[in-house]
Write a protein that holds these residues in place. Structure first.
Motif, PDB file in Angstrom:
ATOM      1  N   LEU A 139       0.812  -1.223   0.000  1.00  0.00           N
ATOM      2  CA  LEU A 139       0.000   0.000   0.000  1.00  0.00           C
ATOM      3  C   LEU A 139       0.844   1.271   0.000  1.00  0.00           C
ATOM      4  O   LEU A 139       0.569   2.189  -0.785  1.00  0.00           O
ATOM      5  CB  LEU A 139      -0.963  -0.014   1.189  1.00  0.00           C
ATOM      6  N   PRO A 140       1.888   1.362   0.848  1.00  0.00           N
ATOM      7  CA  PRO A 140       2.750   2.557   0.750  1.00  0.00           C
ATOM      8  C   PRO A 140       3.378   2.720  -0.629  1.00  0.00           C
ATOM      9  O   PRO A 140       3.479   3.832  -1.139  1.00  0.00           O
ATOM     10  CB  PRO A 140       3.822   2.300   1.820  1.00  0.00           C
ATOM     11  N   SER A 149       2.088   1.694  -3.442  1.00  0.00           N
ATOM     12  CA  SER A 149       1.019   2.113  -4.344  1.00  0.00           C
ATOM     13  C   SER A 149       0.700   3.587  -4.156  1.00  0.00           C
ATOM     14  O   SER A 149       0.535   4.329  -5.127  1.00  0.00           O
ATOM     15  CB  SER A 149      -0.233   1.268  -4.089  1.00  0.00           C
ATOM     16  N   ILE A 150       0.618   4.017  -2.894  1.00  0.00           N
ATOM     17  CA  ILE A 150       0.331   5.422  -2.607  1.00  0.00           C
ATOM     18  C   ILE A 150       1.414   6.319  -3.198  1.00  0.00           C
ATOM     19  O   ILE A 150       1.130   7.354  -3.806  1.00  0.00           O
ATOM     20  CB  ILE A 150       0.210   5.645  -1.092  1.00  0.00           C
ATOM     21  N   SER A 151       2.668   5.881  -3.053  1.00  0.00           N
ATOM     22  CA  SER A 151       3.762   6.692  -3.592  1.00  0.00           C
ATOM     23  C   SER A 151       3.700   6.761  -5.108  1.00  0.00           C
ATOM     24  O   SER A 151       4.035   7.778  -5.707  1.00  0.00           O
ATOM     25  CB  SER A 151       5.117   6.126  -3.140  1.00  0.00           C
ATOM     26  N   ILE A 176       0.884   6.553  -6.879  1.00  0.00           N
ATOM     27  CA  ILE A 176      -0.236   7.446  -7.183  1.00  0.00           C
ATOM     28  C   ILE A 176       0.211   8.898  -7.027  1.00  0.00           C
ATOM     29  O   ILE A 176      -0.143   9.775  -7.824  1.00  0.00           O
ATOM     30  CB  ILE A 176      -1.441   7.133  -6.280  1.00  0.00           C
ATOM     31  N   ILE A 177       1.013   9.145  -5.993  1.00  0.00           N
ATOM     32  CA  ILE A 177       1.563  10.491  -5.803  1.00  0.00           C
ATOM     33  C   ILE A 177       2.497  10.845  -6.964  1.00  0.00           C
ATOM     34  O   ILE A 177       2.549  11.998  -7.405  1.00  0.00           O
ATOM     35  CB  ILE A 177       2.283  10.586  -4.447  1.00  0.00           C
ATOM     36  N   CYS A 201       7.075  13.033  -3.622  1.00  0.00           N
ATOM     37  CA  CYS A 201       6.130  13.894  -2.913  1.00  0.00           C
ATOM     38  C   CYS A 201       6.835  14.852  -1.965  1.00  0.00           C
ATOM     39  O   CYS A 201       6.806  16.068  -2.162  1.00  0.00           O
ATOM     40  CB  CYS A 201       5.122  13.032  -2.146  1.00  0.00           C
TER      41      CYS A 201
END
Length: 449
Positions: free
Chosen positions: A245-246, A248-250, A252-253, A398
């Motif tokens: 998840l981290p 994936s979030i990164s 997406i960012i 980010c």
């Protein structure tokens, strides 16, 4: 994991093991990059900056799809490698099956939402009146077949987690070769422009996925994608999501940062977006080749960490950093001397060429240090240290990059935009080293016990 892979991961000489796992992955990455370059090359043959810009504008959505795949494509292999090292084979089979089926469900939901909100998405991407229709055409194909794209990410990642790099590479080569063959047909012969590149990518990935499914169905792996092994548990989700998840979030960012870059670059003209679209391919080359090389180390690290072989893990880390840095120094050569020829291979527009060369020359400063950053991040992923892995990922796209985009653009205009990624990667590498110091101390204590 069969005896050959067990011997390779657990007992074979470290340099030979890392190279045996890494070189096929690097080659497959290069092949993958070739087909990405092929898309840009044939679209460039249309000599239409609008079509070239459409692919660049759509790239953030492509990255979001990859990010969804990487929730399980990165999270599951980390946990599977540790399970195999600890001899928990049943847990690894369940993890692989859960990863595949849950990712399909998530992707189907995402596909519906993207089609419902495609017009707002196009506006957010920064599409102009000229680029909106070719961007829409490209996105409709990519979004409509996103399940195929997701499986093409997850299935080879699962195979690599148990050391089956050869099978992972074969599938990628199948997809890439088909894409290369189909690109000129769809883009030039059928005159579909950017949408043609999307169709070629989807069809190539479809046949790659068919190959991967055959590998699993025929039992050439200790993992599983059978429905009977789809038995989710809180532990599986916890272990997979804390790494995946981290990541994936990164990613997406990263997509968001590309949107910001495109919107800031649009203020200088559509040609700047097109220039970064071409130059970004070469920037992706060094990043993906480095990631590909380090990917050979990651399952090795996870397996030996799970088996309690800390000394072997630390030796592999040192070897990967040193050899990866040598690889990055070799990759630096095209950035310094071949950037003009690279840009001219994809466009004849002198303004696009000039800005693209500037992008490449700016990024050359960070290339020699990429292996350090990537090796430490992969080590954190392999040992299950999700927060530190996330900080490196977020730092690059980010924590540093987005503020630098606005700050550098405000201070130095277009030149500032060119150097924002360079400044971000320098800061991220320093951050990775600082985060690695307590990790190494912890590994030393484990080794002494």
């Amino acid at each position: 994991m069969n005896n050959e892979n067990f011997e390779l991961m657990g007992n074979a000489p470290i340099p030979r093991t890392i190279l045996k796992l890494a070189i096929p992955t690097v080659l497959s990455t290069i092949v993958s990059l070739i087909y990405n370059l092929t898309d840009t090359y044939f679209i460039g043959m249309l000599d239409d900056p609008i079509q070239l810009g459409a692919v660049s504008l759509a790239f953030p959505v492509f990255m979001v799809i990859q990010a969804v795949g990487n929730i399980f494509g990165n999270g599951a292999p980390s946990y599977i490698s540790r399970c195999l090292g600890a001899g928990r084979n049943e847990e690894s089979r369940r993890t692989s099956a859960v990863s595949v089926y849950v990712s399909i469900i998530v992707t189907l939901v995402m596909t519906v939402l993207c089609f419902l909100f495609i017009n707002p998405i196009l506006n957010i991407l920064g599409a102009s009146q000229d680029t909106i229709e070719p961007t829409r055409a490209y996105l409709k194909v990519i979004i409509g077949f996103s399940c195929i794209m997701i499986l093409q990410i997850i299935l080879p990642a699962l195979l690599r987690s148990e050391g089956k790099v050869k099978q992972a590479v074969i599938g990628m080569i199948i997809g890439t070769m088909l894409n290369i063959v189909l690109d000129p047909i769809f883009i030039l012969v059928l005159n579909q422009g950017a949408a043609g590149a999307a169709w070629a990518t989807v069809i190539g990935n479809f046949f790659a996925v068919i190959y991967y499914i055959c590998v699993f169905v025929k039992g050439h792996t200790s993992l599983s994608i059978k429905p009977k092994d789809f038995r989710p548990s809180a532990r599986i989700f916890k272990e997979v999501l804390k790494i995946g998840l981290p990541n994936s979030i990164s990613q997406i960012i990263m997509s968001l940062s590309n949107v910001i870059l495109n919107n800031l670059a649009a203020g200088y003209g559509d040609y700047v977006i097109s220039a970064y679209g071409v130059a970004g391919k070469m920037i992706s080359m060094v990043f993906m080749i480095t990631i590909g090389y380090v990917s050979g180390y990651m399952p090795f690290a996870g397996y030996n960490y799970g088996a309690g072989k800390i000394k072997r893990l630390k030796s592999a880390m040192r070897f990967t950093i040193l050899s990866g840095t040598c690889l990055c120094l070799v990759i630096l050569i095209p950035f310094i001397w071949l950037s003009p020829a690279f840009m001219r291979a994809f466009t004849s527009d002198e303004k696009i060429i000039e800005v693209g060369i500037a992008f490449l020359r700016a990024y050359a400063w960070i290339v020699p240090f990429m292996a350090i950053q990537m090796t430490f991040m992969s080590t954190f992923q392999a040992i299950g240290s999700a927060v530190r892995a996330m900080l490196i990922n977020l730092g690059r796209q980010c924590l540093f990059y987005i503020p630098f985009l606005y700050l550098f653009n405000h201070l130095w205009g277009l030149t500032g935009l060119l150097y924002a990624q360079t400044g971000s990667d320098i800061c991220t590498t320093i951050l990775a080293i600082l985060l690695a110091i307590p990790m190494l101390r912890g590994l030393n204590k484990q080794e002494e016990l």
